[in-house]
Scaffold this motif. Structure first.
Motif, short mmCIF file in Angstrom:
data_model
loop_
_atom_site.label_atom_id
_atom_site.label_comp_id
_atom_site.label_asym_id
_atom_site.label_seq_id
_atom_site.Cartn_x
_atom_site.Cartn_y
_atom_site.Cartn_z
N CYS A 21 32.35 -20.44 -16.44
CA CYS A 21 32.60 -21.57 -15.54
C CYS A 21 31.39 -22.50 -15.44
CB CYS A 21 32.95 -21.08 -14.14
SG CYS A 21 34.40 -20.00 -14.08
N ASP B 233 34.89 -22.11 -20.45
CA ASP B 233 36.33 -21.93 -20.32
C ASP B 233 36.94 -22.72 -19.17
OD1 ASP B 233 36.53 -19.83 -22.39
OD2 ASP B 233 35.39 -18.63 -20.96
N VAL B 234 36.13 -22.95 -18.12
CA VAL B 234 36.65 -23.62 -16.92
C VAL B 234 35.62 -24.62 -16.40
CG1 VAL B 234 37.56 -23.31 -14.58
CG2 VAL B 234 37.89 -21.50 -16.27
N PRO C 177 38.30 -27.77 -21.67
CA PRO C 177 38.64 -26.44 -21.13
C PRO C 177 39.58 -26.60 -19.95
CG PRO C 177 36.45 -27.10 -20.44
CD PRO C 177 36.93 -28.17 -21.38
N GLN C 178 39.95 -25.51 -19.33
CA GLN C 178 40.75 -25.59 -18.12
C GLN C 178 39.93 -26.28 -17.02
OE1 GLN C 178 43.48 -22.02 -17.47
NE2 GLN C 178 41.77 -21.08 -18.55
N ASN D 138 46.75 -32.73 -16.76
CA ASN D 138 46.99 -31.29 -16.94
C ASN D 138 45.90 -30.41 -16.32
OD1 ASN D 138 49.44 -31.63 -18.44
ND2 ASN D 138 48.19 -32.19 -20.23
N VAL D 139 45.37 -30.83 -15.18
CA VAL D 139 44.41 -29.96 -14.50
C VAL D 139 45.15 -28.76 -13.92
CG1 VAL D 139 42.96 -31.95 -13.96
CG2 VAL D 139 44.57 -31.09 -12.24
N VAL D 140 44.43 -27.68 -13.74
CA VAL D 140 45.02 -26.45 -13.23
C VAL D 140 45.33 -26.55 -11.74
CG1 VAL D 140 44.62 -23.98 -12.84
CG2 VAL D 140 43.94 -25.04 -15.01
N LYS E 106 45.46 -19.35 -10.81
CA LYS E 106 46.33 -20.14 -11.69
C LYS E 106 45.75 -20.27 -13.10
CE LYS E 106 48.05 -23.00 -7.87
NZ LYS E 106 48.17 -24.38 -7.34
N LEU E 107 44.50 -19.85 -13.28
CA LEU E 107 43.85 -19.97 -14.58
C LEU E 107 44.43 -18.97 -15.56
CD1 LEU E 107 40.16 -20.23 -13.35
CD2 LEU E 107 41.47 -22.08 -14.41
N ALA E 108 44.55 -19.39 -16.81
CA ALA E 108 44.96 -18.49 -17.87
C ALA E 108 43.72 -17.75 -18.36
CB ALA E 108 45.60 -19.26 -19.02
N GLN F 38 47.34 -11.63 -17.87
CA GLN F 38 46.60 -12.47 -16.93
C GLN F 38 46.07 -11.62 -15.79
OE1 GLN F 38 48.40 -16.16 -15.93
NE2 GLN F 38 47.22 -16.44 -14.08
#
Length: 238
Positions: free
Chosen positions: A6, A51-52, A75-76, A94-96, A114-116, A121
């Motif tokens: 993150c 990733d985030v 990334p997410q 397309n934000v999470v 909600k994150l993949a 998961q």
């Protein structure tokens, strides 16, 4: 265990520190850094796997959404902002999730879940600790985060773009929220809307009539369109 790396992009040091603390509490997340502006974040992304993104919208030099549009393979993203009006544009990118400041750890955790994170998961549950039995939120007042326990709230008054939270013991907190946003943010069934300008803690009401309620010796008006529902709720004992 799969961990999501993150990056926090936030120009307010206190907010950045708060996000870092939240990230470090979640076993499935790994804090890899923080950037105070989007240009620094671009350089960071060139040299580090992320990733985030926890991305503030109002950043110096380059705004958060404009920065996001420059990324070919972003990334997410979880957006963080004090302004609700950008939510639609954020979701079009397309934000999470969209965290409206100020937010507490439970709301942060709801976004994280909600994150993949691969297969399967991994969902993180709130730890059962003593402090969780007494819910609280942090609210931004004069560039500092002030803790408010839900059970301290007597009533909340609308000041147009702000609300004044009146607390037990004569304390109060003024923070940037519209009253409807505040009501949705807390999602507290003990708070009762009695007027377009007032929310009242039901368990703090000492007396009421058809036109007003009394809380801690203060008389607050009941709006005409709210009178029937307020009487129904209070007479039902909840």
């Amino acid at each position: 265990m799969t961990k999501l790396r993150c990056l926090v992009i936030e120009d307010e040091p206190l907010a950045a520190e708060g996000l870092e603390e939240f990230i470090r509490q979640v076993p499935t997340l790994e804090f890899v850094g923080a950037c105070a502006d989007a240009l620094s974040a671009l350089e960071f992304l060139k040299n580090h796997a992320v990733d985030v993104l926890f991305l503030d919208i109002h950043l110096p030099k380059l705004k958060g959404l404009d920065f996001l549009k420059t990324l070919q393979h972003p990334p997410q993203v979880i957006l963080t902002t004090a302004y609700h009006q950008y939510a639609l544009e954020g979701y079009e990118l397309n934000v999470v999730d969209y965290l409206l400041k100020p937010f507490g750890f439970p709301r942060f955790l709801a976004a994280v879940n909600k994150l993949a994170v691969g297969s399967p998961q991994l969902a993180v549950q709130l730890p059962v600790t003593n402090h969780q039995s007494r819910p609280f939120h942090f609210f931004n007042e004069n560039k500092r985060q002030v803790k408010v326990f839900n059970d301290e709230i007597l009533y909340v008054e609308s000041l147009k773009e702000y609300v004044k939270i009146i607390l037990a013991g004569g304390k109060s907190v003024v923070t940037r929220f519209q009253l409807g946003e505040f009501e949705a943010h807390l999602n507290n069934p003990n708070l009762l809307r009695i007027h377009r300008s007032y929310l009242v803690a039901k368990d703090k009401i000492e007396a009421f009539s058809a036109t007003e309620v009394e809380v801690a010796g203060v008389k607050l008006p009941i709006g005409r369109s709210y009178q029937a529902e307020v009487a129904k709720v209070l007479l039902a004992g909840g």
